[in-house]
Design a protein around this motif. Structure first.
Motif, PDB file in Angstrom:
ATOM      1  N   VAL A 247      66.794 131.518 -25.883  1.00 30.68           N
ATOM      2  CA  VAL A 247      65.699 130.776 -25.253  1.00 30.68           C
ATOM      3  C   VAL A 247      65.979 130.551 -23.767  1.00 30.68           C
ATOM      4  O   VAL A 247      65.112 130.776 -22.905  1.00 30.68           O
ATOM      5  CB  VAL A 247      65.485 129.429 -25.979  1.00 30.68           C
ATOM      6  N   MET A 248      67.197 130.105 -23.436  1.00 32.11           N
ATOM      7  CA  MET A 248      67.521 129.835 -22.034  1.00 32.11           C
ATOM      8  C   MET A 248      67.457 131.106 -21.187  1.00 32.11           C
ATOM      9  O   MET A 248      66.928 131.109 -20.075  1.00 32.11           O
ATOM     10  CB  MET A 248      68.904 129.201 -21.949  1.00 32.11           C
ATOM     11  N   LEU A 249      67.986 132.198 -21.719  1.00 37.80           N
ATOM     12  CA  LEU A 249      67.971 133.447 -20.967  1.00 37.80           C
ATOM     13  C   LEU A 249      66.558 133.945 -20.742  1.00 37.80           C
ATOM     14  O   LEU A 249      66.168 134.302 -19.623  1.00 37.80           O
ATOM     15  CB  LEU A 249      68.804 134.499 -21.698  1.00 37.80           C
ATOM     16  N   ILE A 250      65.781 133.992 -21.810  1.00 37.11           N
ATOM     17  CA  ILE A 250      64.430 134.561 -21.711  1.00 37.11           C
ATOM     18  C   ILE A 250      63.544 133.695 -20.830  1.00 37.11           C
ATOM     19  O   ILE A 250      62.862 134.186 -19.915  1.00 37.11           O
ATOM     20  CB  ILE A 250      63.834 134.741 -23.115  1.00 37.11           C
ATOM     21  N   VAL A 251      63.540 132.374 -21.074  1.00 42.72           N
ATOM     22  CA  VAL A 251      62.692 131.488 -20.287  1.00 42.72           C
ATOM     23  C   VAL A 251      63.116 131.497 -18.814  1.00 42.72           C
ATOM     24  O   VAL A 251      62.284 131.559 -17.905  1.00 42.72           O
ATOM     25  CB  VAL A 251      62.730 130.055 -20.848  1.00 42.72           C
ATOM     26  N   GLY A 252      64.435 131.454 -18.558  1.00 42.24           N
ATOM     27  CA  GLY A 252      64.899 131.431 -17.181  1.00 42.24           C
ATOM     28  C   GLY A 252      64.528 132.678 -16.410  1.00 42.24           C
ATOM     29  O   GLY A 252      63.962 132.605 -15.313  1.00 42.24           O
ATOM     30  N   VAL A 253      64.803 133.848 -16.990  1.00 39.15           N
ATOM     31  CA  VAL A 253      64.527 135.091 -16.271  1.00 39.15           C
ATOM     32  C   VAL A 253      63.032 135.336 -16.121  1.00 39.15           C
ATOM     33  O   VAL A 253      62.544 135.694 -15.034  1.00 39.15           O
ATOM     34  CB  VAL A 253      65.206 136.274 -16.987  1.00 39.15           C
ATOM     35  N   VAL A 254      62.277 135.139 -17.200  1.00 39.81           N
ATOM     36  CA  VAL A 254      60.838 135.395 -17.132  1.00 39.81           C
ATOM     37  C   VAL A 254      60.164 134.420 -16.174  1.00 39.81           C
ATOM     38  O   VAL A 254      59.252 134.798 -15.421  1.00 39.81           O
ATOM     39  CB  VAL A 254      60.210 135.318 -18.540  1.00 39.81           C
ATOM     40  N   SER A 255      60.605 133.151 -16.152  1.00 35.42           N
ATOM     41  CA  SER A 255      60.016 132.179 -15.221  1.00 35.42           C
ATOM     42  C   SER A 255      60.290 132.582 -13.777  1.00 35.42           C
ATOM     43  O   SER A 255      59.395 132.501 -12.921  1.00 35.42           O
ATOM     44  CB  SER A 255      60.585 130.788 -15.498  1.00 35.42           C
ATOM     45  N   CYS A 256      61.525 133.017 -13.503  1.00 31.59           N
ATOM     46  CA  CYS A 256      61.847 133.453 -12.133  1.00 31.59           C
ATOM     47  C   CYS A 256      61.003 134.653 -11.718  1.00 31.59           C
ATOM     48  O   CYS A 256      60.475 134.705 -10.602  1.00 31.59           O
ATOM     49  CB  CYS A 256      63.328 133.786 -12.031  1.00 31.59           C
ATOM     50  N   LEU A 257      60.864 135.622 -12.637  1.00 27.93           N
ATOM     51  CA  LEU A 257      60.054 136.795 -12.322  1.00 27.93           C
ATOM     52  C   LEU A 257      58.593 136.419 -12.102  1.00 27.93           C
ATOM     53  O   LEU A 257      57.927 136.951 -11.212  1.00 27.93           O
ATOM     54  CB  LEU A 257      60.162 137.817 -13.451  1.00 27.93           C
ATOM     55  N   SER A 258      58.097 135.476 -12.906  1.00 31.14           N
ATOM     56  CA  SER A 258      56.701 135.057 -12.743  1.00 31.14           C
ATOM     57  C   SER A 258      56.481 134.409 -11.388  1.00 31.14           C
ATOM     58  O   SER A 258      55.475 134.673 -10.711  1.00 31.14           O
ATOM     59  CB  SER A 258      56.315 134.084 -13.864  1.00 31.14           C
ATOM     60  N   ARG A 259      57.423 133.556 -10.974  1.00 29.07           N
ATOM     61  CA  ARG A 259      57.285 132.922  -9.658  1.00 29.07           C
ATOM     62  C   ARG A 259      57.354 133.946  -8.533  1.00 29.07           C
ATOM     63  O   ARG A 259      56.590 133.879  -7.561  1.00 29.07           O
ATOM     64  CB  ARG A 259      58.371 131.864  -9.470  1.00 29.07           C
ATOM     65  N   GLU A 260      58.264 134.896  -8.667  1.00 31.58           N
ATOM     66  CA  GLU A 260      58.377 135.912  -7.617  1.00 31.58           C
ATOM     67  C   GLU A 260      57.126 136.784  -7.546  1.00 31.58           C
ATOM     68  O   GLU A 260      56.657 137.125  -6.457  1.00 31.58           O
ATOM     69  CB  GLU A 260      59.609 136.769  -7.867  1.00 31.58           C
ATOM     70  N   LEU A 261      56.578 137.125  -8.714  1.00 30.69           N
ATOM     71  CA  LEU A 261      55.362 137.935  -8.721  1.00 30.69           C
ATOM     72  C   LEU A 261      54.173 137.151  -8.172  1.00 30.69           C
ATOM     73  O   LEU A 261      53.323 137.709  -7.473  1.00 30.69           O
ATOM     74  CB  LEU A 261      55.067 138.414 -10.142  1.00 30.69           C
ATOM     75  N   ALA A 262      54.122 135.840  -8.480  1.00 32.63           N
ATOM     76  CA  ALA A 262      53.044 135.023  -7.921  1.00 32.63           C
ATOM     77  C   ALA A 262      53.160 134.946  -6.405  1.00 32.63           C
ATOM     78  O   ALA A 262      52.154 135.034  -5.686  1.00 32.63           O
ATOM     79  CB  ALA A 262      53.082 133.625  -8.534  1.00 32.63           C
ATOM     80  N   GLY A 263      54.398 134.788  -5.914  1.00 34.91           N
ATOM     81  CA  GLY A 263      54.595 134.785  -4.461  1.00 34.91           C
ATOM     82  C   GLY A 263      54.223 136.105  -3.830  1.00 34.91           C
ATOM     83  O   GLY A 263      53.641 136.147  -2.747  1.00 34.91           O
ATOM     84  N   ARG A 264      54.552 137.218  -4.533  1.00 36.57           N
ATOM     85  CA  ARG A 264      54.206 138.526  -3.984  1.00 36.57           C
ATOM     86  C   ARG A 264      52.697 138.720  -3.963  1.00 36.57           C
ATOM     87  O   ARG A 264      52.140 139.267  -3.005  1.00 36.57           O
ATOM     88  CB  ARG A 264      54.864 139.632  -4.810  1.00 36.57           C
ATOM     89  N   GLU A 265      52.011 138.246  -5.007  1.00 33.16           N
ATOM     90  CA  GLU A 265      50.551 138.360  -5.021  1.00 33.16           C
ATOM     91  C   GLU A 265      49.930 137.562  -3.887  1.00 33.16           C
ATOM     92  O   GLU A 265      48.978 138.015  -3.249  1.00 33.16           O
ATOM     93  CB  GLU A 265      50.008 137.876  -6.372  1.00 33.16           C
ATOM     94  N   ALA A 266      50.486 136.362  -3.629  1.00 32.50           N
ATOM     95  CA  ALA A 266      49.973 135.566  -2.513  1.00 32.50           C
ATOM     96  C   ALA A 266      50.217 136.275  -1.184  1.00 32.50           C
ATOM     97  O   ALA A 266      49.356 136.274  -0.301  1.00 32.50           O
ATOM     98  CB  ALA A 266      50.631 134.187  -2.520  1.00 32.50           C
ATOM     99  N   ALA A 267      51.405 136.882  -1.045  1.00 33.60           N
ATOM    100  CA  ALA A 267      51.697 137.615   0.192  1.00 33.60           C
ATOM    101  C   ALA A 267      50.780 138.819   0.346  1.00 33.60           C
ATOM    102  O   ALA A 267      50.316 139.125   1.458  1.00 33.60           O
ATOM    103  CB  ALA A 267      53.161 138.058   0.198  1.00 33.60           C
ATOM    104  N   LEU A 268      50.504 139.518  -0.752  1.00 36.30           N
ATOM    105  CA  LEU A 268      49.591 140.662  -0.688  1.00 36.30           C
ATOM    106  C   LEU A 268      48.180 140.228  -0.328  1.00 36.30           C
ATOM    107  O   LEU A 268      47.485 140.899   0.444  1.00 36.30           O
ATOM    108  CB  LEU A 268      49.594 141.401  -2.029  1.00 36.30           C
TER     109      LEU A 268
END
Length: 414
Positions: A167-188
């Motif tokens: 749970v910790m691994l999956i939630v941590g990594v997926v949450s980080c990727l989601s935030r980074e992708l959201a930031g990239r979408e905002a930058a785009l």
């Protein structure tokens, strides 16, 4: 399918995987220490060898020792090492009966998220084969003193621990990727806005150059005719006054055309900031004698700077908008704040709608002049952004519209 990460985001993801692997190695070392303290019998030398191997691989990845590999290949190598070392640990501690076997899932998930599908499927297939092989090739599950009840309790605890880690691994990594992708979408999205704005400005520049070329000859002809008419009707005071006004307006048109080239050239003369501002404002007042300008703040002195010519065009666009919208009355506040020049332009009539405030400076909007939100604001916004500054507009609480210009002085120095 894998998430299409940019090179920067992919590098960040690879670094996070290295950090997670260090945490997992620490957790594994603590778990082995706990089992040793509980008296569980394991081939300790082989277990330590497995963890040491993974630690060496992670250390090599962290220090870029695999320089011949691309980031994507290095990440794949790390996940492959996770699966192989996990298989070795399980084979030394009961095989498929070990509750830690479900830790095969996080590396497969990360591969599916970050790597090409062929590697994710390959790693998944390898994990299935390794898990299946553990049913046949493994050392017995370690039972302290042959106590079956203790072994079952240990198995249940291992199942809970495995679930918590997953749970910790999956939630941590997926949450980080989601935030980074959201930031990239905002930058785009911001980049698309900037590209659209730049395309509009390029089109305006082409039209302005074409208009300047087209209008130069008619303006020269009209100036010549106005001079001839002034000589011919010098005895008519009323007509002479109208012709004088015509010549003045034609002179302003010619001056505006000449500024198209002059403003595109960088400034080279360093002047005290507020002296230069006062001089330019005085020139603007001469062109707009109908406007009552209330100036608050310094009128002279300040640091010596070479002011970009585009700054003046941006400032005068906003002053003209405020004068037209405010019934010929404009308030100007001048100050230095936090190493930046701050100019506040206020007109006390009209207001901006929510839609105008949201799109101010981002696109060309229809203007009724009561709000003063035509092309001038777009040009001013882009010019100030190019100079490292900003432009914000809001409805003033005392009535009217407030435009605030901020420019870092280092950006204004030429």
């Amino acid at each position: 399918m894998p998430v299409p990460l940019s090179p920067v985001l992919f590098t960040n993801a690879a670094k996070r995987m290295i950090q997670l692997r260090w945490l997992m190695l620490l957790a594994a070392a603590l778990l082995l220490g706990l089992l040793f303290w509980q008296g569980v019998v394991l081939p300790w030398g082989l277990c330590i060898q497995a963890l040491a191997t993974l630690a060496l691989i992670n250390l090599a990845l962290a220090h870029g020792l695999f320089t011949a590999l691309l980031h994507i290949h290095a990440l794949a190598l790390g996940l492959l090492a996770d699966v192989l070392v996990l298989t070795e640990i399980l084979a030394l501690s009961g095989g498929a009966a070990n509750p830690l076997a479900s830790l095969y899932l996080p590396p497969i998930l990360f591969a599916a998220l970050l790597l090409p599908a062929r590697f994710a499927w390959g790693l998944g297939g390898l994990s299935l084969l390794a898990y299946g092989g553990l049913f046949f090739w493994h050392l017995p599950w370690p039972v302290a003193g042959g106590d079956a009840a203790y072994a079952f309790t240990l198995h249940l605890a291992g199942m809970w621990l495995t679930f918590a880690l997953s749970v910790m691994l999956i939630v941590g990594v997926v949450s980080c990727l989601s935030r980074e992708l959201a930031g990239r979408e905002a930058a785009l999205a911001a980049a698309r806005e900037a590209q659209l704005r730049n395309e509009q400005l390029v089109a305006l520049g082409v039209q302005a150059a074409s208009a300047a070329h087209t209008l130069s000859t008619p303006l020269a002809t009209l100036s010549l005719l106005s001079d001839e008419l002034s000589d011919a009707y010098a005895d008519d005071p009323e007509l002479a006054e109208d012709l004088l006004l015509m010549r003045q307006q034609l002179a302003q048109c010619r001056e505006g055309l000449s500024r198209l080239r002059h403003d595109a050239e960088p400034a080279s003369e360093c002047l005290p900031l507020f002296d230069a501002l006062a001089t330019r404002i005085a020139g603007w007042r001469a062109l707009r004698p109908d406007v009552v300008l209330s100036w608050q703040g310094r009128h002279s002195g300040g640091p010596a700077l070479a002011l970009d010519n585009g700054f003046w065009a941006a400032l005068f666009n906003l002053l003209n908008n405020a004068a037209d919208a405010g019934g010929g009355k404009v308030e100007l506040e001048v100050a230095l704040a936090a190493g930046s020049l701050q100019l506040t332009i206020i007109n006390r009539e009209g207001c901006l709608s929510e839609a105008q405030l949201e799109r101010a400076g981002l696109a060309m909007l229809p203007s009724g002049k009561t709000g003063g939100m035509g092309i001038g604001v777009l040009l001013s916004h882009v010019t100030l952004s190019r100079l490292g500054g900003s432009l914000t507009l809001c409805n003033d609480q005392a009535g009217g519209v407030r435009a605030t210009l901020r420019l870092p002085l280092m950006e204004m120095a030429g």
